[in-house]
Design a protein around this motif. Structure first.
Motif, PDB file in Angstrom:
ATOM      1  N   LEU A 157     -11.434 -21.979 103.999  1.00  0.00           N
ATOM      2  CA  LEU A 157     -12.150 -21.061 103.119  1.00  0.00           C
ATOM      3  C   LEU A 157     -12.108 -19.642 103.667  1.00  0.00           C
ATOM      4  O   LEU A 157     -11.792 -18.684 102.948  1.00  0.00           O
ATOM      5  CB  LEU A 157     -13.595 -21.517 102.946  1.00  0.00           C
ATOM      6  N   GLU A 158     -12.425 -19.468 104.952  1.00  0.00           N
ATOM      7  CA  GLU A 158     -12.452 -18.128 105.522  1.00  0.00           C
ATOM      8  C   GLU A 158     -11.052 -17.630 105.854  1.00  0.00           C
ATOM      9  O   GLU A 158     -10.762 -16.438 105.743  1.00  0.00           O
ATOM     10  CB  GLU A 158     -13.344 -18.105 106.775  1.00  0.00           C
ATOM     11  N   GLY A 159     -10.165 -18.541 106.280  1.00  0.00           N
ATOM     12  CA  GLY A 159      -8.807 -18.124 106.576  1.00  0.00           C
ATOM     13  C   GLY A 159      -8.063 -17.665 105.335  1.00  0.00           C
ATOM     14  O   GLY A 159      -7.355 -16.646 105.353  1.00  0.00           O
ATOM     15  N   ASP A 160      -8.228 -18.388 104.237  1.00  0.00           N
ATOM     16  CA  ASP A 160      -7.573 -18.014 102.991  1.00  0.00           C
ATOM     17  C   ASP A 160      -8.107 -16.682 102.482  1.00  0.00           C
ATOM     18  O   ASP A 160      -7.340 -15.842 101.987  1.00  0.00           O
ATOM     19  CB  ASP A 160      -7.788 -19.113 101.950  1.00  0.00           C
ATOM     20  N   ALA A 161      -9.422 -16.458 102.601  1.00  0.00           N
ATOM     21  CA  ALA A 161      -9.991 -15.176 102.175  1.00  0.00           C
ATOM     22  C   ALA A 161      -9.494 -14.040 103.061  1.00  0.00           C
ATOM     23  O   ALA A 161      -9.266 -12.917 102.578  1.00  0.00           O
ATOM     24  CB  ALA A 161     -11.516 -15.250 102.192  1.00  0.00           C
ATOM     25  N   THR A 162      -9.316 -14.302 104.357  1.00  0.00           N
ATOM     26  CA  THR A 162      -8.793 -13.278 105.260  1.00  0.00           C
ATOM     27  C   THR A 162      -7.324 -12.986 104.958  1.00  0.00           C
ATOM     28  O   THR A 162      -6.879 -11.836 105.025  1.00  0.00           O
ATOM     29  CB  THR A 162      -8.965 -13.724 106.723  1.00  0.00           C
ATOM     30  N   VAL A 163      -6.558 -14.026 104.635  1.00  0.00           N
ATOM     31  CA  VAL A 163      -5.164 -13.816 104.221  1.00  0.00           C
ATOM     32  C   VAL A 163      -5.120 -12.961 102.956  1.00  0.00           C
ATOM     33  O   VAL A 163      -4.299 -12.045 102.820  1.00  0.00           O
ATOM     34  CB  VAL A 163      -4.456 -15.165 103.996  1.00  0.00           C
ATOM     35  N   PHE A 164      -6.020 -13.241 102.016  1.00  0.00           N
ATOM     36  CA  PHE A 164      -6.031 -12.487 100.759  1.00  0.00           C
ATOM     37  C   PHE A 164      -6.382 -11.025 100.994  1.00  0.00           C
ATOM     38  O   PHE A 164      -5.740 -10.129 100.448  1.00  0.00           O
ATOM     39  CB  PHE A 164      -7.027 -13.128  99.793  1.00  0.00           C
ATOM     40  N   GLU A 165      -7.393 -10.763 101.830  1.00  0.00           N
ATOM     41  CA  GLU A 165      -7.762  -9.370 102.101  1.00  0.00           C
ATOM     42  C   GLU A 165      -6.609  -8.642 102.786  1.00  0.00           C
ATOM     43  O   GLU A 165      -6.417  -7.439 102.600  1.00  0.00           O
ATOM     44  CB  GLU A 165      -9.029  -9.299 102.965  1.00  0.00           C
ATOM     45  N   THR A 166      -5.830  -9.378 103.605  1.00  0.00           N
ATOM     46  CA  THR A 166      -4.684  -8.784 104.300  1.00  0.00           C
ATOM     47  C   THR A 166      -3.539  -8.496 103.339  1.00  0.00           C
ATOM     48  O   THR A 166      -2.898  -7.444 103.427  1.00  0.00           O
ATOM     49  CB  THR A 166      -4.206  -9.732 105.417  1.00  0.00           C
ATOM     50  N   SER A 167      -3.290  -9.418 102.419  1.00  0.00           N
ATOM     51  CA  SER A 167      -2.141  -9.270 101.532  1.00  0.00           C
ATOM     52  C   SER A 167      -2.396  -8.293 100.396  1.00  0.00           C
ATOM     53  O   SER A 167      -1.459  -7.682  99.872  1.00  0.00           O
ATOM     54  CB  SER A 167      -1.749 -10.638 100.952  1.00  0.00           C
ATOM     55  N   VAL A 168      -3.658  -8.102 100.031  1.00  0.00           N
ATOM     56  CA  VAL A 168      -3.999  -7.232  98.903  1.00  0.00           C
ATOM     57  C   VAL A 168      -4.478  -5.868  99.372  1.00  0.00           C
ATOM     58  O   VAL A 168      -4.189  -4.845  98.758  1.00  0.00           O
ATOM     59  CB  VAL A 168      -5.057  -7.918  98.019  1.00  0.00           C
ATOM     60  N   GLY A 169      -5.228  -5.832 100.484  1.00  0.00           N
ATOM     61  CA  GLY A 169      -5.760  -4.571 100.980  1.00  0.00           C
ATOM     62  C   GLY A 169      -4.709  -3.741 101.692  1.00  0.00           C
ATOM     63  O   GLY A 169      -3.556  -4.146 101.869  1.00  0.00           O
ATOM     64  N   HIS A 170      -5.103  -2.553 102.110  1.00  0.00           N
ATOM     65  CA  HIS A 170      -4.171  -1.665 102.812  1.00  0.00           C
ATOM     66  C   HIS A 170      -3.928  -2.137 104.235  1.00  0.00           C
ATOM     67  O   HIS A 170      -2.860  -1.892 104.796  1.00  0.00           O
ATOM     68  CB  HIS A 170      -4.731  -0.245 102.833  1.00  0.00           C
ATOM     69  N   SER A 171      -4.914  -2.787 104.818  1.00  0.00           N
ATOM     70  CA  SER A 171      -4.769  -3.232 106.203  1.00  0.00           C
ATOM     71  C   SER A 171      -5.257  -4.668 106.335  1.00  0.00           C
ATOM     72  O   SER A 171      -4.470  -5.595 106.366  1.00  0.00           O
ATOM     73  CB  SER A 171      -5.553  -2.295 107.149  1.00  0.00           C
TER      74      SER A 171
END
Length: 999
Positions: A171-185
């Motif tokens: 749950l947290e790893g997938d959300a962190t991957v998403f923030e990484t792939s969509v966000g600037h950093s």
């Protein structure tokens, strides 16, 4: 066939345990109360077809900003292959906490908007993107059979299925991957985030899957965010995003299976793993690829994926670490356990001060000494470790809780005078962060409730403001410092990225020193005409020197797993800092003239780069849209029924009652209500129950009502037989209605200070108990020493009639005082702690005097003879005014193994508790043991009743293990107690069991 039936029985057992957990988890874990905002807060809302944002009225401009963010997110087709359903977002902007959460019972997301000092992207963007992914995850699970269960149980069932089947690391790893792939950093491009796992895997090796997932008291284990990022991200590199989309689909459609999540992973591995292993490139990443593949073949899918990922990454990271040499001098410390030394600051007298925290140390400022650190002072809760030292005074930023409202606390500056050994807190209406010295004065970053940041300078006593520079829009100032020449050097973060800037204190003129970059940069310090700062250009935390405006300079210093917290010596000839290892951040130093002059090599983050390509969408915000906002009426939204069905979740009771019940928790978490008709304790045929708690005002009002049939009321009568002149004994069993109602007002005060948690809770309770509406059920006549049934229309029963209604009204008054030190991870009990309880109850109404009862309890904690040992005392005394009968239950504890009865009771518990070992061992997938603890106890109980006055003793041992079952994240404490007691002069044994739903 024998194997088939064995497996079938095991499956039935597992499913039985599962459904037990499905009932318990919602009852105990999902109806979460994370606190309330001040009752004076006026709320507004923005509603669209996709989302609802509820926010304080002063946050209007940022609420429009949030609405534009969510509009973009809802329009994006994500890699989980589902469009998120409508969700409510609650903005918590009154406090100083930087965090977020998303849940499904009730369905809402909460955003804690105070920006931290360690942001990798604009804070509000980062927060919304991460929490939005959780909304998508939950909607992905809520399909198929889970959706059918939803109509029976409500929102609680979706969260229960996720809690039982879907690992927290996903749950947290997938959300962190998403923030990484969509966000600037995103954190996937943050070496600070990534290096914990790199150092552990490289220097300590690969822990077992159970230890990596469930943690340890023996070693530091990176959290579920870090583990999850590598598990989810690296698996997507090799198997594509479909591996996780398929896993959540199977969980949603087949929650009746034993392990649907792992089963889906196994199907993916069976289909694609062999072809992956046959590639020469992949095999080259392993020292012994054949042995790794063979060893993993017989493991379950999650363990196989874990071993594959980290066996590969281990070789990559070892090669990277071997290419870096340490060119600096370490400052010796003595630690057998994981410990971090943040911000080593040299003093003019040659001493070094650092902030230390670790497995065995709650946060404290310490002098670094080769023979052992000397604690200067412990602190409150820090969210950023930056502190400043000047003229024998230390200044840092710590969290100060509001006396009542959990969402009303602030980050405030705290000082410690080393000459007077005096700690002081400096409350303010706004959040204050990152203190630094400006000659003899103090500077810091201030952020108001609207997320408007300012640079502020105050005098040496932190009383008079000398300078203020307000930022523009969403700008945030990070880790400023003074260059000694009248300028503040700071990092500025906004939606465009991050850059270094100089601010002239005399004129307020702002001069950008670099262009914007998406890479992390922080902690700039000036050494003459050079600025030294931490940067993440080369996928690691390195130090860089900027000599000329408008460029980022050159690479000055590296370490295997990163450097942080640059601090110059008073003469500015030496640079002090911390470097990361598998045992934590360690202090070091280097002469400034030894810093290198290497070119900046901007490298890609391989996992982050791949998942960004897979997502194929970069978040780019324009805030052109303005959304209609309107008042949010708290009164009209008091009720929000989210869960229902044949269970009654009672968070105050370890049992789960069955019947028909519905639960409501409004979106602001001010009213909690559960009501239904259930089969509860003492009600064989069921009872109506209502439980409500209103927390919208300072006093908390708790109401409880129960009413149901009671078949077990039995009374005996002696009747004179007019013919035989004999006395007959008749026993009648009545069915009656038993009704109980309570109303409690409590006034909680949170007076926590420094490293002490302190609470004062006075309360008053009204309780009404009544037995009424009698009906004869059975009657018996004692004849020849035997009870013989007689009809309920027997003359004797007619003579007896029915008992009078019994009504008992009780008033109770109490006061709870608690004070305890903050605990380190290894502590079993607080090092020091006190909890006092005073109570009085009586019956003042209707001229009925049932006496009164008075009690006092005290629980005290003291340090033991070794670290993490604990000596505790419990003292209790209770006195009841009526000596021949009692209408009140005992309010104090009895000695272990003994039950005390009477009107005058006293108890003493003494316990010495200590850890025995930290096995980090597992028994298959069923049991994982983290710590074994032993205790010896000696108890005394004094009992006075109308027959005797005696003192009893009990003594014995306890042994418990901190464990996890079925890899569930909820820690359990399981063990036994064996002792001897003198009341019955016998041995006794008890099981010890507790479970925590805080994860």
């Amino acid at each position: 066939m024998k194997y088939y039936y064995t497996l079938k029985n095991a499956r039935i057992l597992f499913i039985s345990i599962l459904f037990t957990l499905l009932f318990i988890i919602p009852a105990k874990a999902q109806f979460v109360d994370l606190g309330q905002d001040p009752c004076s807060t006026r709320w507004r809302q923005i509603k669209t077809d996709n989302f609802q944002i509820i926010y304080p009225d002063f946050f209007e401009q940022n609420a429009q900003y949030l609405a534009n963010i969510y509009a973009k997110l809802y329009a994006h087709a994500n890699t989980l292959g589902i469009k998120a359903k409508k969700m409510s977002m609650i903005v918590r902007a009154n406090g100083g906490i930087s965090n977020g959460n998303a849940g499904w019972a009730p369905k809402k997301s909460e955003l804690y908007t105070a920006p931290p000092q360690d942001v990798s992207d604009d804070w509000l963007e980062h927060l919304c993107i991460h929490e939005f992914r959780h909304v998508v995850q939950y909607d992905k699970v809520n399909q198929g059979f889970t959706k059918a269960l939803y109509y029976i149980f409500g929102e609680q069932i979706t969260m229960a299925v996720i809690g039982v089947y879907v690992p927290m690391w996903f749950l947290e790893g997938d959300a962190t991957v998403f923030e990484t792939s969509v966000g600037h950093s995103g954190r996937g491009r943050s070496p600070e985030f990534l290096n914990e796992m790199k150092a552990q895997i490289t220097e300590k090796g690969i822990y077992t899957y159970y230890k990596a997932v469930l943690g340890s008291y023996k070693d530091f284990v990176p959290n579920r965010y870090t583990l999850g990022y590598y598990m989810v991200g690296n698996s997507r590199v090799h198997y594509g995003p479909g591996i996780w989309q398929d896993a959540l689909t199977r969980v949603g459609k087949r929650p009746y299976g034993i392990t649907p999540f792992a089963r889906s992973l196994k199907l993916t591995l069976n289909e694609k793993r062999d072809s992956l292993w046959n590639t020469r490139h992949f095999q080259s990443l392993f020292i012994h690829p054949d042995s790794v593949k063979k060893a993993n073949t017989y493991c379950d899918a999650k363990r196989t994926l874990y071993r594959d990922n980290f066996s590969e990454l281990q070789q990559i990271w070892k090669r990277e670490a071997d290419q870096v040499n340490h060119l600096f001098d370490t400052i010796p410390t003595r630690n057998e356990l994981y410990a971090n030394y943040h911000y080593p600051v040299p003093t003019p007298t040659g001493e070094v001060i650092a902030y230390k925290e670790g497995l065995a140390q709650e946060g404290a400022l310490v002098f670094l000494k080769p023979a052992g650190d000397e604690i200067i002072t412990r602190t409150g809760t820090l969210y950023d470790y930056k502190f400043a030292y000047n003229n024998h005074t230390l200044v840092w930023s710590e969290y100060k809780a509001h006396p009542r409202w959990q969402q009303g606390g602030k980050m405030v500056l705290a000082t410690y005078d080393l000459l007077r050994n005096k700690y002081r807190r400096h409350p303010a209406r706004q959040n204050r962060y990152a203190p630094f010295t400006v000659d003899d004065n103090w500077g810091f970053v201030e952020v108001d409730k609207e997320n408007q940041a300012s640079l502020v300078i105050m005098d040496a006593r932190l009383e008079k403001e000398l300078f203020r520079l307000k930022g523009n829009g969403t700008e945030l100032f990070v880790h400023p410092s003074h260059d000694g020449q009248g300028n503040i050097i700071t990092i500025v973060v906004d939606t465009r990225g991050k850059h270094i800037e100089s601010v002239n204190i005399r004129t307020g003129k702002r001069t950008p020193l670099t262009a914007n970059t998406p890479y992390e940069i922080d902690n700039p310090v000036a050494a003459g005409n050079r600025i030294i700062y931490r940067g993440a250009f080369d996928t690691n935390n390195s130090f860089y020197c900027q000599d000329h405006p408008n460029d980022f300079g050159h690479n000055a210093l590296n370490a295997k797993f990163g450097l942080r917290y640059p601090q110059l010596s008073p003469g500015k000839d030496s640079l002090y800092f911390s470097f990361y290892t598998a045992d934590g951040y360690k202090p070091a130093k280097i002469a400034v003239n030894r810093l290198e002059n290497n070119p900046i090599e901007k490298e890609k983050f391989p996992i982050a780069n791949t998942v960004t390509q897979q997502e194929d969408w970069q978040f780019a915000l324009n805030t052109d849209s303005t959304y209609i906002s309107r008042k949010y009426n708290k009164t009209l939204h008091l009720f929000n029924f989210h869960s229902w069905g044949p269970i009654f979740p009672d968070v105050d009771d370890t049992d789960v009652d069955f019947g028909i019940a519905a639960s409501s928790q409004n979106k602001l978490s001010t009213l909690f209500l559960t009501a239904g008709y259930v089969r509860g304790k003492g009600y064989k045929h069921g009872n109506w129950q209502v439980k409500a708690s209103y927390k919208g005002f300072w006093p908390i009002l708790d109401l409880e009502f129960k009413s149901g049939r009671n078949d077990d009321l039995s009374q005996s009568y002696v009747i004179n037989d007019q013919q035989t002149q004999q006395k007959d004994t008749v026993r009648v069993i009545y069915k009656s209605q038993y009704t109980k109602g309570t109303a409690t007002l409590q006034f909680p005060f949170n007076l926590s200070r420094k490293n002490y948690y302190r609470n004062i809770i006075p309360y008053v309770r009204y309780e009404l108990q009544t037995i009424h509406d009698y009906h004869n059920k059975n009657a018996y006549l004692l004849s020849n020493r035997r009870w013989q049934s007689i009809p309920t229309n027997h003359p004797y029963v007619g003579i007896i009639g029915k008992p009078d209604n019994i009504t008992l009204q009780i008033m109770r008054y109490g006061l709870i005082l608690s004070n305890q030190t903050r605990m380190s991870e290894r502590d079993i009990n607080p090092r020091w702690g006190q909890r006092l309880t005073f109570g009085y109850q009586h019956t003042p109404f209707e001229n009925l005097d049932y006496g009164n009862s008075t009690w006092v309890e005290g629980r005290f904690y003291f340090p033991g003879f070794a670290p993490h040992h604990s000596f505790s005392l419990y003292l209790g005394h209770q006195d009841k005014s009526l000596k021949d009968r009692s209408y009140y239950s005992n309010q104090i504890q009895s000695p272990r193994g003994i039950s005390l009865y009477g009107y005058d009771l006293s108890t003493l518990h003494t316990t010495y508790r200590m850890p025995i070992c930290y096995p980090d061992a597992h028994v298959g997938p069923i049991l994982y043991m983290k710590r074994i603890t032993a205790a010896a106890f000696f108890d005394v109980g004094h009992e006075k009743n109308q027959y005797y006055k005696k003192t009893f003793y009990s003594y014995g041992i306890e042994a418990t293990v901190d464990t996890h079952f079925f890899r569930l994240p909820f820690p359990m404490n399981l063990g036994f107690r064996l002792g001897y007691e003198t009341k019955k002069q016998s041995m006794f044994a008890d099981m010890i069991f507790s479970v925590s739903f805080t994860i």
